[in-house]
Design a protein around this motif. Structure first.
Motif, PDB file in Angstrom:
ATOM      1  N   LYS A 446       0.787  -1.250   0.206  1.00  0.00           N
ATOM      2  CA  LYS A 446      -0.154  -0.070   0.070  1.00  0.00           C
ATOM      3  C   LYS A 446       0.697   1.338  -0.070  1.00  0.00           C
ATOM      4  CE  LYS A 446      -3.605   2.346   2.705  1.00  0.00           C
ATOM      5  NZ  LYS A 446      -4.336   2.447   3.744  1.00  0.00           N
ATOM      6  N   GLU A 447       1.819   1.300   0.742  1.00  0.00           N
ATOM      7  CA  GLU A 447       2.744   2.264   0.704  1.00  0.00           C
ATOM      8  C   GLU A 447       3.376   2.667  -0.580  1.00  0.00           C
ATOM      9  OE1 GLU A 447       5.572   1.694   3.992  1.00  0.00           O
ATOM     10  OE2 GLU A 447       4.195   2.105   5.422  1.00  0.00           O
ATOM     11  N   ILE A 448       3.765   1.502  -1.165  1.00  0.00           N
ATOM     12  CA  ILE A 448       4.623   1.650  -2.541  1.00  0.00           C
ATOM     13  C   ILE A 448       3.405   2.214  -3.511  1.00  0.00           C
ATOM     14  CG2 ILE A 448       5.716   0.294  -4.509  1.00  0.00           C
ATOM     15  CD1 ILE A 448       6.706  -1.622  -2.426  1.00  0.00           C
ATOM     16  N   ILE A 452       3.991   5.757  -5.580  1.00  0.00           N
ATOM     17  CA  ILE A 452       3.876   5.753  -7.117  1.00  0.00           C
ATOM     18  C   ILE A 452       2.843   6.906  -7.462  1.00  0.00           C
ATOM     19  CG2 ILE A 452       3.235   4.227  -8.986  1.00  0.00           C
ATOM     20  CD1 ILE A 452       4.371   1.858  -7.731  1.00  0.00           C
ATOM     21  N   VAL A 453       1.763   6.817  -6.888  1.00  0.00           N
ATOM     22  CA  VAL A 453       0.671   7.822  -7.276  1.00  0.00           C
ATOM     23  C   VAL A 453       1.292   9.229  -6.898  1.00  0.00           C
ATOM     24  CG1 VAL A 453      -1.537   8.577  -6.428  1.00  0.00           C
ATOM     25  CG2 VAL A 453      -1.202   6.311  -6.876  1.00  0.00           C
TER      26      VAL A 453
END
Length: 455
Positions: A446-448, A452-453
């Protein structure tokens, strides 16, 4: 050897089988229970269950209801052989049975059960040993048979259930050659076996363990119709013994069960790093806050300015009035508890200063009993016995073996405090247990995705 003697094999029983008679040994028997009917206007009834094994190794659970309880409740004894007929078959409920048969039997007033001579061709019990590592991937709830070394155990605890029943339980931790461990709860007479039965890391087989999710881990409970088998001679037991004696005893174990925090659930804290903890410690908090940090145990303070530091204290284990929970207050050298005003049962409890490290920082935290057990993967009793038997150096060496091993999910409580009239923040470690890999992996993904967003 009597064999089938014209009887039907248990393994072949199905709804398409008519007019069958089976010849089997009773390998387990549950207590008689009463129940209320769900149908309006219908009376309740009573039932008990037995596990049956035939000479070809086929096993099936049989439940006897009402009139059959009156007729055969005393007659059916574990270890004896019988023929059974005039029962019905239904799809087995795997939640309540560890047997592999697709069906289970039910008997009522039309049942025919006759005792026969002992049949040497029928084993006394059949085990389907499941290694602990594979329990981690099973769909829950699941029923398994286990074989492992008792690496630790707790004293029996008496309590009253919600429906008013007086119960006794004991928790043990079992490990096997897959380098995994799991907590299993024993009940009733099995829980009240003498402590010497569990001392010295004996190998045991446990048949009929129901495994469920508990907190962030998995825990087992020995079912009423299950069995506790000390000193087994099966090949799996010998394999576990060899593993333990040839280095398994010093191996780092993957714990399937959580750290045993009161209530079973890990305290929930907001995700943080040790750098965040340090920042919180440097400011005066208005209210209490709880953080959750993924890190590793780096150091336990065993000496301060050259003086050896006590790592545990002796605590009163006498039950408090009202809730029957242990007192847990420190006792004096004679074992006298000032709170209970008497000398009674005592046990060691951890009180440590631990340094934890993550990728950003390190922090010294006061770490109390439950959290210390999770961080060290060790009971206070083990540490005390090691110091008494092998000396302080051996005890410290055992502690050092826990440094920088498995990643831990550490729960830290920060709350406002005062010292000599000055406001300060009190930081303590209130829980530590192995990181639940699936949950941690989802959090990192989720953190990755968020990074990215953001890019």
């Amino acid at each position: 050897m009597a064999g089938l003697q014209g009887c039907f094999p248990i393994a072949d029983l199905s709804n398409y089988t008519k007019g069958w008679t089976i010849r089997a040994r009773v390998t387990a028997k549950g207590q008689i229970r009463t129940f209320q009917s769900k149908r309006e206007g219908s009376e309740g009834g009573k039932v008990f269950s037995v596990d049956l094994l035939d000479c070809e190794g086929g096993e099936i659970r049989a439940s006897l209801f009402n009139n059959a309880v009156d007729l055969f409740g005393e007659k059916l004894q574990v270890g004896k052989c019988f023929t059974f007929s005039r029962g019905t078959l239904k799809i087995a409920n795997r939640q309540y049975s560890s047997l592999n048969h697709r069906y289970e039997l039910t008997f009522d007033k039309d049942a025919v059960v006759e005792e026969v001579n002992d049949d040497a061709s029928i084993d006394t019990m059949k085990l389907h040993i499941c290694e602990l590592r594979s329990v981690q991937t099973k769909t829950l709830p699941t029923n398994v048979d286990l074989c492992g070394v008792v690496v630790s155990f707790k004293a029996p605890v008496s309590f009253t259930s919600k429906d008013g029943k007086e119960l006794v339980k004991r928790e043990i931790v079992l490990a096997d050659d897959s380098a995994s461990s799991m907590e299993v709860t024993l009940w009733g007479d099995r829980a009240q076996k003498a402590d010497k039965e569990f001392e010295g890391n004996p190998v045991m087989c446990i048949k009929g363990v129901i495994v469920k999710e508990w907190g962030n881990g998995r825990k087992g409970s020995l079912m009423e119709a299950g069995a506790l088998l000390p000193s087994p001679t099966i090949p799996e037991a010998e394999k576990v013994r060899q593993w333990w004696s040839q280095g398994g005893s010093s191996q780092t174990l993957t714990a399937l069960s959580d750290g045993g925090f009161v209530g079973g659930k890990a305290p929930v804290g907001k995700p943080a790093t040790l750098a965040d903890i340090r920042a919180a410690a440097e400011q005066a908090l208005i209210s209490e806050d709880v953080f959750s940090v993924v890190c590793r145990l780096a150091i336990v303070q065993t000496k301060k300015q050259g003086e050896e530091q006590p790592l545990y204290y002796m605590a009163c284990m006498e039950p408090k009035e009202g809730n029957k929970l242990p007192c847990n207050r420190r006792v004096d050298a004679s074992g006298f508890c000032a709170v209970c005003n008497r000398a009674g049962k005592v046990a060691p409890r951890f009180s440590l200063r631990c340094k934890f490290s993550d990728c950003e920082d390190s922090a010294w935290l006061t770490t109390f009993h439950e959290a210390a057990k999770g961080a060290l993967c060790m009971e206070a009793t083990e540490l005390k016995d090691l110091e008494a038997g092998a000396g302080r150096e051996a005890m410290e060496a055992a502690i050092r073996h826990s440094y920088f091993q498995q990643p831990l999910k550490v729960t830290v409580r920060a709350k406002p405090d005062s010292y000599n009239g000055e406001s300060r923040t009190n930081i303590t470690c209130i829980d530590a247990r192995p990181v639940p890999m699936a949950e941690h992996g989802r959090l990192m993904l989720k953190e990755i995705q968020e990074m990215i967003v953001a890019c």
